[in-house]
Design an enzyme around this catalytic site. Structure first.
Site, PDB file in Angstrom:
ATOM      1  N   PRO A  87       0.785  -1.226   0.000  1.00  8.95           N
ATOM      2  CA  PRO A  87       0.000   0.000   0.000  1.00  8.95           C
ATOM      3  C   PRO A  87       0.824   1.287   0.000  1.00  8.95           C
ATOM      4  CG  PRO A  87      -0.246  -1.158   2.093  1.00  8.95           C
ATOM      5  CD  PRO A  87       0.506  -2.054   1.177  1.00  8.95           C
ATOM      6  N   ASN A  88       0.324   2.215  -0.772  1.00 10.77           N
ATOM      7  CA  ASN A  88       0.847   3.577  -0.902  1.00 10.77           C
ATOM      8  C   ASN A  88       2.152   3.676  -1.684  1.00 10.77           C
ATOM      9  OD1 ASN A  88      -1.314   4.843   0.580  1.00 10.77           O
ATOM     10  ND2 ASN A  88      -0.411   3.894   2.388  1.00 10.77           N
ATOM     11  N   ARG A  92       4.855  11.039  -2.642  1.00 10.20           N
ATOM     12  CA  ARG A  92       4.589  10.956  -1.207  1.00 10.20           C
ATOM     13  C   ARG A  92       5.891  11.052  -0.417  1.00 10.20           C
ATOM     14  NH1 ARG A  92       4.147   5.372   1.674  1.00 10.20           N
ATOM     15  NH2 ARG A  92       3.704   6.019   3.794  1.00 10.20           N
ATOM     16  N   TYR A 131      11.123   8.780   1.007  1.00 11.16           N
ATOM     17  CA  TYR A 131      11.069   7.771  -0.050  1.00 11.16           C
ATOM     18  C   TYR A 131      11.716   8.206  -1.367  1.00 11.16           C
ATOM     19  CZ  TYR A 131       7.734   5.779   3.209  1.00 11.16           C
ATOM     20  OH  TYR A 131       7.146   5.273   4.329  1.00 11.16           O
ATOM     21  N   ASN A 149       7.978  -5.589  -0.817  1.00 14.09           N
ATOM     22  CA  ASN A 149       7.916  -4.491   0.131  1.00 14.09           C
ATOM     23  C   ASN A 149       6.464  -4.435   0.576  1.00 14.09           C
ATOM     24  OD1 ASN A 149       7.726  -2.096   1.528  1.00 14.09           O
ATOM     25  ND2 ASN A 149       9.077  -0.969   0.150  1.00 14.09           N
ATOM     26  N   ALA A 203       3.019  -0.947   4.876  1.00 12.01           N
ATOM     27  CA  ALA A 203       2.361  -0.985   6.187  1.00 12.01           C
ATOM     28  C   ALA A 203       1.960  -2.392   6.612  1.00 12.01           C
ATOM     29  CB  ALA A 203       1.140  -0.076   6.185  1.00 12.01           C
ATOM     30  N   HIS A 228       3.894  -4.795   9.265  1.00 12.09           N
ATOM     31  CA  HIS A 228       3.800  -4.734  10.716  1.00 12.09           C
ATOM     32  C   HIS A 228       2.624  -5.488  11.300  1.00 12.09           C
ATOM     33  CE1 HIS A 228       6.784  -1.812   9.743  1.00 12.09           C
ATOM     34  NE2 HIS A 228       5.892  -1.096   9.080  1.00 12.09           N
ATOM     35  N   ASP A 233       1.697 -15.610   6.253  1.00  9.37           N
ATOM     36  CA  ASP A 233       1.325 -17.001   6.003  1.00  9.37           C
ATOM     37  C   ASP A 233       1.462 -17.359   4.525  1.00  9.37           C
ATOM     38  OD1 ASP A 233       0.793 -17.446   8.681  1.00  9.37           O
ATOM     39  OD2 ASP A 233      -1.392 -17.357   8.468  1.00  9.37           O
ATOM     40  N   GLU A 266      12.571  -9.442   1.668  1.00 12.93           N
ATOM     41  CA  GLU A 266      11.791  -8.263   2.060  1.00 12.93           C
ATOM     42  C   GLU A 266      12.667  -7.022   1.919  1.00 12.93           C
ATOM     43  OE1 GLU A 266       9.867  -6.692   6.199  1.00 12.93           O
ATOM     44  OE2 GLU A 266       9.249  -8.693   5.539  1.00 12.93           O
ATOM     45  N   HIS A 296      12.694  -2.632   2.277  1.00 11.86           N
ATOM     46  CA  HIS A 296      12.086  -1.364   2.710  1.00 11.86           C
ATOM     47  C   HIS A 296      12.997  -0.233   2.254  1.00 11.86           C
ATOM     48  CE1 HIS A 296       8.994  -3.326   4.987  1.00 11.86           C
ATOM     49  NE2 HIS A 296       9.922  -4.159   5.415  1.00 11.86           N
ATOM     50  N   ILE A 297      12.416   0.767   1.663  1.00 16.40           N
ATOM     51  CA  ILE A 297      13.167   1.901   1.130  1.00 16.40           C
ATOM     52  C   ILE A 297      13.827   2.675   2.261  1.00 16.40           C
ATOM     53  CG2 ILE A 297      12.945   4.078  -0.146  1.00 16.40           C
ATOM     54  CD1 ILE A 297      10.559   2.618  -1.649  1.00 16.40           C
ATOM     55  N   SER A 298      13.076   2.907   3.326  1.00 11.78           N
ATOM     56  CA  SER A 298      13.624   3.627   4.474  1.00 11.78           C
ATOM     57  C   SER A 298      14.131   2.630   5.512  1.00 11.78           C
ATOM     58  CB  SER A 298      12.545   4.518   5.107  1.00 11.78           C
ATOM     59  OG  SER A 298      11.525   3.727   5.697  1.00 11.78           O
ATOM     60  N   ARG A 310      12.729   4.605  12.397  1.00  7.73           N
ATOM     61  CA  ARG A 310      11.465   5.350  12.310  1.00  7.73           C
ATOM     62  C   ARG A 310      10.608   5.079  13.546  1.00  7.73           C
ATOM     63  NH1 ARG A 310       8.885   4.918   6.630  1.00  7.73           N
ATOM     64  NH2 ARG A 310       7.697   6.641   7.532  1.00  7.73           N
ATOM     65  N   ARG A 351       6.989   0.605  13.547  1.00  4.23           N
ATOM     66  CA  ARG A 351       7.608   0.109  12.313  1.00  4.23           C
ATOM     67  C   ARG A 351       8.796  -0.830  12.583  1.00  4.23           C
ATOM     68  NH1 ARG A 351       5.405   3.156   8.069  1.00  4.23           N
ATOM     69  NH2 ARG A 351       4.707   5.231   8.719  1.00  4.23           N
TER      70      ARG A 351
END
Length: 141
Positions: A8-9, A16, A21, A73, A76, A79, A86, A97, A99-101, A106, A110
């Site tokens: 998402p996002n 954004r 990001y 990625n 949200a 978490h 699963d 996995e 994550h950009i940040s 953070r 997170r």
């Protein structure tokens, strides 16, 4: 084939919170990523829907014999999505996995990933380059 799944996002990359990001859209980055790995088809999927992401993981795991690995990625969903965790655990394809940040630098919520324990590795804080690093790992280079 390597599959990239963004949650998402992440369709808003480049718009954004560029201070977190970056200012490049994922579509622009994906073009350069495909040029860096010309011998490897890279499939891309983004959804803001948890169920669609789970369905896509199932499709890759059970109906796509040419898929050599997944870069995910979960955004949200990282978490709290036991469903995505699963789905990753249910397939034999290796998953990394990304994550950009740096999620550990953070907000406290997170700092926990419910999906990472089912992945071969976790990359966080390398910006978009984390996707290339994950692909390199999955290809064994």
């Amino acid at each position: 084939m390597i599959a990239i799944i963004n949650g998402p996002n992440l369709n808003l990359l480049g718009k954004r919170q560029p201070e977190i990001y970056g200012s490049e859209s994922f579509e622009t980055f994906l073009r350069s990523l495909r040029k860096r790995f010309p011998e490897t088809p890279i499939e891309y999927f983004q959804s803001n829907s948890e169920g669609e992401i789970i369905d896509y993981i199932h499709k890759l795991g059970y109906d796509s014999p040419d898929c050599k690995g997944i870069v995910i990625n979960p955004a949200a969903y990282t978490h709290y999505s036991i469903g995505i965790a699963d789905a990753i655990a249910a397939i034999q394809i290796p998953v990394v996995e990304v994550h950009i940040s740096n999620i550990m630098g953070r907000e406290e919520f997170r700092h926990t990933s419910v999906t990472a324990p089912y992945c071969k590795g976790l990359l966080a804080g390398f910006g978009l380059e984390g996707y290339a690093l994950a692909i390199t790992f999955l290809l064994g280079k």
